[in-house]
Design an enzyme around this catalytic site. Structure first.
Site, short mmCIF file in Angstrom:
data_model
loop_
_atom_site.label_atom_id
_atom_site.label_comp_id
_atom_site.label_asym_id
_atom_site.label_seq_id
_atom_site.Cartn_x
_atom_site.Cartn_y
_atom_site.Cartn_z
N SER A 333 0.84 -1.19 0.00
CA SER A 333 0.00 0.00 0.00
C SER A 333 0.87 1.25 0.00
CB SER A 333 -0.98 -0.03 1.17
OG SER A 333 -1.94 0.99 1.03
N HIS A 335 2.89 3.06 2.00
CA HIS A 335 4.30 3.13 2.35
C HIS A 335 5.15 2.40 1.32
CE1 HIS A 335 7.95 2.69 4.98
NE2 HIS A 335 7.58 3.93 5.27
N CYS A 336 4.62 1.31 0.80
CA CYS A 336 5.38 0.51 -0.17
C CYS A 336 5.64 1.27 -1.48
CB CYS A 336 4.62 -0.77 -0.49
SG CYS A 336 4.40 -1.88 0.92
N VAL A 337 4.77 2.20 -1.84
CA VAL A 337 4.91 2.88 -3.13
C VAL A 337 5.64 4.22 -3.01
CG1 VAL A 337 2.87 1.77 -4.10
CG2 VAL A 337 2.65 4.02 -3.00
#
Length: 349
Positions: A333, A335-337
């Site tokens: 989500s 934070h990952c992107v």
């Protein structure tokens, strides 16, 4: 490791995510096949995220091709810099450069100087193509014109969490997986984290969420919200396969001493990509921006409870829930992107 050339030797370290940002880097989703037919709703959620983020700070948006750039420009507004860079996927937390700062020695200059670290990225242990993504830090440093340190080992930004005061969190499941850095043990890995990110003390948790193809990234589990405050995911359902691993992580954190540990529930209702694949839904994958915290929500009964837990942990920031029901089909989500670029004078050493 040539110690004389490492960031630590030169006084650089990774700041906490809540330190002031100059901008955020992220990448526009593309390729409907990669998104299993969900590209359009993914882009709708992504546009809402980027437009919200751009209210608080500038955004460097990596686009893969002309279609991606045109589509993004049609949906977005605000201080967004479009960067045409070929890439495999949008997870810049793991493929992008990690920025480090140090106090400036020049009185008339900004308070901090900025450099970056290039880690090798191998698609989460060889699970996915990563040849183009492995070049992302070189592109980012080239665009900005700043010094890039080359660590020479596999490391993903989502596997690390720092408090800006020398403490880092990670998991053994991820960092010690043999597909990443075979032959490197905890002590050796701690040495790299110290030399390249200024982490003096590593807290090792155990396992991550069921269905997490990153092998237990910390940013789906446990996060700092302040130097001595940690929020960690828990499951109250003893029949949930996540219950025991999360409880063990909680017990490790509670044993540290000197930290406030706040429990954050998982979403109540699991979502399955198919009969075999449970998606790693979590509220811990929030992104801390200037003046805001952007939290993934899933139209779940626990959404509002999670937001109410997080709001008092971020005084002075607006805690905003944004839909991530389709983005999570890719395994991550907000934070990952994202990859934060801290404020600082660009240093090319």
């Amino acid at each position: 490791m040539e110690k004389t050339l490492t960031p630590r030797h030169l006084g650089f370290a990774m700041p906490a995510e809540w330190a002031p940002h100059a901008a955020t880097w992220t990448a526009w989703p593309y390729d409907d096949e990669k998104w299993l037919g969900y590209l359009e709703p993914v882009r709708q959620e992504f546009a809402a995220f980027v437009n919200t983020l751009a209210r608080f700070e500038p955004v460097h948006l990596v686009v893969n091709d002309q279609e991606s750039e045109q589509d993004a420009k049609a949906r977005l507004s605000g201080p967004i810099h479009f960067r045409r860079i070929p890439h495999d996927d949008c997870w810049l937390r793991d493929s992008g450069a990690i920025f480090v700062t140090r106090s400036s020695q020049e009185k008339a200059a900004p308070a901090s100087e900025l450099a970056a670290v290039n880690w090798e990225f191998n698609g989460w242990g060889g699970k996915y193509p990563a040849e183009q993504d492995n070049q992302m830090p070189l592109h980012m440093a080239g665009i900005l014109g700043l010094r890039l340190f080359h660590a020479g080992i596999v490391m993903e930004g989502g596997s690390l969490e720092v408090n800006g005061e020398g403490v880092g969190l990670t998991t053994r499941q991820c960092l010690l997986s043999p597909e990443r850095n075979p032959g490197l043990d905890e002590e050796a890995l701690e040495g790299y984290l110290n030399e390249y990110l200024g982490i003096n003390h590593v807290v090792w948790l155990g396992h991550g969420l069921e269905g997490d193809h990153t092998d237990g990234h910390i940013d789906t589990l446990t996060r700092f919200t302040a130097p001595r405050t940690i929020v960690t995911s828990v499951s109250s359902d003893p029949d949930d396969p996540n219950h025991r691993p999360l409880q063990e992580n909680l017990e490790i954190l509670q044993s540290l001493g000197g930290f406030r540990v706040v429990e954050l529930p998982l979403p109540q209702n699991p979502i399955w990509l198919d009969d075999q694949t449970r998606l790693p839904l979590t509220y811990a994958n929030f992104y801390i921006a200037n003046g805001a915290v952007l939290v993934p929500i899933y139209s779940d009964p626990h959404d509002e409870q999670a937001l109410q837990i997080l709001r008092p942990l971020f005084p002075g920031r607006e805690v905003i829930g944004l839909k991530s029901r389709y983005l999570i089909t890719g395994g991550g989500s907000f934070h990952c992107v994202t990859q934060q670029q801290p404020e600082g004078r660009l240093w090319n050493g």
